[in-house]
Design a protein around this motif. Structure first.
Motif, PDB file in Angstrom:
ATOM      1  N   GLY A 188      31.295 -51.576   0.052  1.00 48.73           N
ATOM      2  CA  GLY A 188      32.733 -51.679   0.304  1.00 48.73           C
ATOM      3  C   GLY A 188      33.129 -51.537   1.748  1.00 48.73           C
ATOM      4  O   GLY A 188      34.334 -51.503   2.065  1.00 48.73           O
ATOM      5  N   ASN A 189      32.170 -51.462   2.666  1.00 47.06           N
ATOM      6  CA  ASN A 189      32.490 -51.317   4.089  1.00 47.06           C
ATOM      7  C   ASN A 189      32.928 -52.650   4.680  1.00 47.06           C
ATOM      8  O   ASN A 189      32.244 -53.666   4.504  1.00 47.06           O
ATOM      9  CB  ASN A 189      31.275 -50.799   4.853  1.00 47.06           C
ATOM     10  CG  ASN A 189      30.845 -49.426   4.398  1.00 47.06           C
ATOM     11  OD1 ASN A 189      31.637 -48.489   4.416  1.00 47.06           O
ATOM     12  ND2 ASN A 189      29.593 -49.302   3.986  1.00 47.06           N
ATOM     13  N   LEU A 190      34.049 -52.648   5.391  1.00 42.51           N
ATOM     14  CA  LEU A 190      34.526 -53.853   6.071  1.00 42.51           C
ATOM     15  C   LEU A 190      33.756 -53.973   7.382  1.00 42.51           C
ATOM     16  O   LEU A 190      34.152 -53.454   8.424  1.00 42.51           O
ATOM     17  CB  LEU A 190      36.031 -53.786   6.316  1.00 42.51           C
ATOM     18  CG  LEU A 190      36.667 -54.989   7.017  1.00 42.51           C
ATOM     19  CD1 LEU A 190      36.271 -56.294   6.353  1.00 42.51           C
ATOM     20  CD2 LEU A 190      38.174 -54.850   7.055  1.00 42.51           C
ATOM     21  N   MET A 191      32.626 -54.684   7.315  1.00 39.80           N
ATOM     22  CA  MET A 191      31.722 -54.783   8.460  1.00 39.80           C
ATOM     23  C   MET A 191      32.293 -55.662   9.564  1.00 39.80           C
ATOM     24  O   MET A 191      31.969 -55.477  10.744  1.00 39.80           O
ATOM     25  CB  MET A 191      30.378 -55.370   8.012  1.00 39.80           C
ATOM     26  CG  MET A 191      29.682 -54.628   6.900  1.00 39.80           C
ATOM     27  SD  MET A 191      28.096 -55.401   6.508  1.00 39.80           S
ATOM     28  CE  MET A 191      28.619 -57.025   5.874  1.00 39.80           C
ATOM     29  N   TYR A 192      33.121 -56.638   9.172  1.00 39.78           N
ATOM     30  CA  TYR A 192      33.619 -57.601  10.155  1.00 39.78           C
ATOM     31  C   TYR A 192      34.968 -58.139   9.730  1.00 39.78           C
ATOM     32  O   TYR A 192      35.208 -58.393   8.540  1.00 39.78           O
ATOM     33  CB  TYR A 192      32.643 -58.775  10.303  1.00 39.78           C
ATOM     34  CG  TYR A 192      33.213 -59.921  11.124  1.00 39.78           C
ATOM     35  CD1 TYR A 192      33.219 -59.863  12.510  1.00 39.78           C
ATOM     36  CD2 TYR A 192      33.790 -61.029  10.507  1.00 39.78           C
ATOM     37  CE1 TYR A 192      33.775 -60.892  13.266  1.00 39.78           C
ATOM     38  CE2 TYR A 192      34.352 -62.059  11.257  1.00 39.78           C
ATOM     39  CZ  TYR A 192      34.342 -61.986  12.627  1.00 39.78           C
ATOM     40  OH  TYR A 192      34.897 -62.995  13.377  1.00 39.78           O
ATOM     41  N   SER A 193      35.872 -58.302  10.697  1.00 39.91           N
ATOM     42  CA  SER A 193      37.096 -59.066  10.506  1.00 39.91           C
ATOM     43  C   SER A 193      37.389 -59.777  11.814  1.00 39.91           C
ATOM     44  O   SER A 193      36.917 -59.360  12.877  1.00 39.91           O
ATOM     45  CB  SER A 193      38.279 -58.168  10.101  1.00 39.91           C
ATOM     46  OG  SER A 193      38.689 -57.340  11.176  1.00 39.91           O
ATOM     47  N   VAL A 194      38.153 -60.834  11.757  1.00 37.20           N
ATOM     48  CA  VAL A 194      38.458 -61.579  12.974  1.00 37.20           C
ATOM     49  C   VAL A 194      39.459 -60.824  13.837  1.00 37.20           C
ATOM     50  O   VAL A 194      39.252 -60.628  15.035  1.00 37.20           O
ATOM     51  CB  VAL A 194      38.987 -62.988  12.645  1.00 37.20           C
ATOM     52  CG1 VAL A 194      39.482 -63.689  13.920  1.00 37.20           C
ATOM     53  CG2 VAL A 194      37.901 -63.826  11.988  1.00 37.20           C
ATOM     54  N   TYR A 195      40.575 -60.351  13.223  1.00 37.45           N
ATOM     55  CA  TYR A 195      41.682 -59.815  14.015  1.00 37.45           C
ATOM     56  C   TYR A 195      41.603 -58.329  14.317  1.00 37.45           C
ATOM     57  O   TYR A 195      42.370 -57.815  15.122  1.00 37.45           O
ATOM     58  CB  TYR A 195      43.017 -60.149  13.352  1.00 37.45           C
ATOM     59  CG  TYR A 195      43.606 -61.441  13.877  1.00 37.45           C
ATOM     60  CD1 TYR A 195      43.985 -61.573  15.199  1.00 37.45           C
ATOM     61  CD2 TYR A 195      43.756 -62.548  13.047  1.00 37.45           C
ATOM     62  CE1 TYR A 195      44.497 -62.757  15.698  1.00 37.45           C
ATOM     63  CE2 TYR A 195      44.281 -63.743  13.526  1.00 37.45           C
ATOM     64  CZ  TYR A 195      44.647 -63.836  14.857  1.00 37.45           C
ATOM     65  OH  TYR A 195      45.141 -65.006  15.339  1.00 37.45           O
ATOM     66  N   LYS A 196      40.724 -57.610  13.659  1.00 39.83           N
ATOM     67  CA  LYS A 196      40.520 -56.193  13.965  1.00 39.83           C
ATOM     68  C   LYS A 196      41.807 -55.375  13.826  1.00 39.83           C
ATOM     69  O   LYS A 196      42.233 -54.671  14.744  1.00 39.83           O
ATOM     70  CB  LYS A 196      39.947 -56.007  15.371  1.00 39.83           C
ATOM     71  CG  LYS A 196      38.676 -56.806  15.647  1.00 39.83           C
ATOM     72  CD  LYS A 196      37.527 -56.410  14.751  1.00 39.83           C
ATOM     73  CE  LYS A 196      36.230 -57.088  15.145  1.00 39.83           C
ATOM     74  NZ  LYS A 196      36.237 -58.556  15.026  1.00 39.83           N
ATOM     75  N   GLU A 197      42.434 -55.468  12.654  1.00 40.94           N
ATOM     76  CA  GLU A 197      43.547 -54.561  12.361  1.00 40.94           C
ATOM     77  C   GLU A 197      42.956 -53.220  11.928  1.00 40.94           C
ATOM     78  O   GLU A 197      41.734 -53.027  11.950  1.00 40.94           O
ATOM     79  CB  GLU A 197      44.455 -55.171  11.290  1.00 40.94           C
ATOM     80  CG  GLU A 197      45.162 -56.426  11.776  1.00 40.94           C
ATOM     81  CD  GLU A 197      46.219 -56.940  10.815  1.00 40.94           C
ATOM     82  OE1 GLU A 197      47.253 -57.423  11.304  1.00 40.94           O
ATOM     83  OE2 GLU A 197      46.025 -56.881   9.588  1.00 40.94           O
ATOM     84  N   LEU A 198      43.794 -52.279  11.516  1.00 40.07           N
ATOM     85  CA  LEU A 198      43.315 -50.926  11.247  1.00 40.07           C
ATOM     86  C   LEU A 198      42.489 -50.802   9.969  1.00 40.07           C
ATOM     87  O   LEU A 198      41.952 -49.732   9.686  1.00 40.07           O
ATOM     88  CB  LEU A 198      44.498 -49.959  11.203  1.00 40.07           C
ATOM     89  CG  LEU A 198      45.196 -49.747  12.552  1.00 40.07           C
ATOM     90  CD1 LEU A 198      46.366 -48.792  12.396  1.00 40.07           C
ATOM     91  CD2 LEU A 198      44.218 -49.228  13.603  1.00 40.07           C
TER      92      LEU A 198
END
Length: 246
Positions: free
Chosen positions: A105-115
């Motif tokens: 369940g870890n959010l390893m990557y996102s494009v916009y890097k919100e909180l």
């Protein structure tokens, strides 16, 4: 914009992007880099948010412009290798954001890097946003990894409480599930009745306040406040989205 057409289009986009043979390799690379970045998830959260949010020289809303943070960690190398590709896909598809989560369940990557970045979305975990729409999207993909699941519009805290809808699906390598791929729909794909309802509420409050003496205006605002949502938390996220974010 026709919301139904937009949803169908983005479901197709998400299915196509998830079927990219390279995506499974990307997931595996990010997972290895995530695990090696720090000793545990709290340290990874603190370190990655510092590197890609707090110390990111680009302003809020433009954090995606950073291809790689400083440091010798493998994570930064993997991010530098793949981030430009998924940023380009986001722009091309008009996604609001793209997410890659591991099987914990870890959010390893996102494009916009919100909180929400580097936080945990497992329903049995302690992540701050696990009960959000993205948390639902993650759990849905774990249960039904071979389909694209749609999570309907609702306030999303990391996006300043704005209404958000998510699409999710599982990613497999050689038939084995290795992660979850999610996309966030753009705001203009939101059903018109949702946006129109918010505009109507704004107009109604403005008219009542302008025409009434102060006690009547106060009463009008109180009634509108009570009818806006079921509780104060929803009123906070909804009104901030309507009057600040949007």
């Amino acid at each position: 914009v026709d919301p139904a057409a937009e949803l169908a289009k983005h479901k197709a986009y998400t299915a196509t992007d998830a079927a990219d043979p390279e995506l499974a390799d990307v997931m595996v690379a990010f997972k290895a880099a995530w695990d090696s970045f720090a000793a545990d998830d709290p340290e990874r959260l603190a370190g990655l948010q510092a590197a890609y949010i707090s110390n990111n020289p680009h302003p809020a809303g433009s954090k995606d412009q950073l291809d790689s943070a400083d440091g010798s960690e493998e994570y930064h190398k993997v991010h530098k290798q793949y981030h430009p590709k998924y940023r380009s896909i986001l722009y091309e598809r008009n996604y609001y954001d793209i997410f890659m989560l591991d099987l914990e369940g870890n959010l390893m990557y996102s494009v916009y890097k919100e909180l929400d970045y580097a936080t945990n979305f497992a329903s049995d975990g302690a992540g701050e946003w696990k009960d959000s729409g993205l948390g639902e999207a993650y759990e849905a993909a774990r249960k039904n990894p071979d389909r694209v699941t749609v999570i309907d519009w609702k306030p999303y805290g990391p996006s300043s409480g704005a209404l958000a809808s998510f699409l999710s699906t599982g990613i497999k390598q050689n038939g084995v599930l290795v992660g979850v791929f999610c996309t966030q729909l753009p705001p203009d794909a939101r059903p018109k009745d949702t946006a129109e309802w918010l505009r109507t509420q704004k107009a109604s409050i403005s008219i009542q306040a302008a025409d009434a003496v102060l006690p009547d205006a106060m009463q009008a605002f109180q009634q509108a406040w009570n009818s806006f949502a079921a509780n104060d938390a929803q009123r906070l996220s909804g009104l901030q989205a309507a009057y600040i974010t949007n």
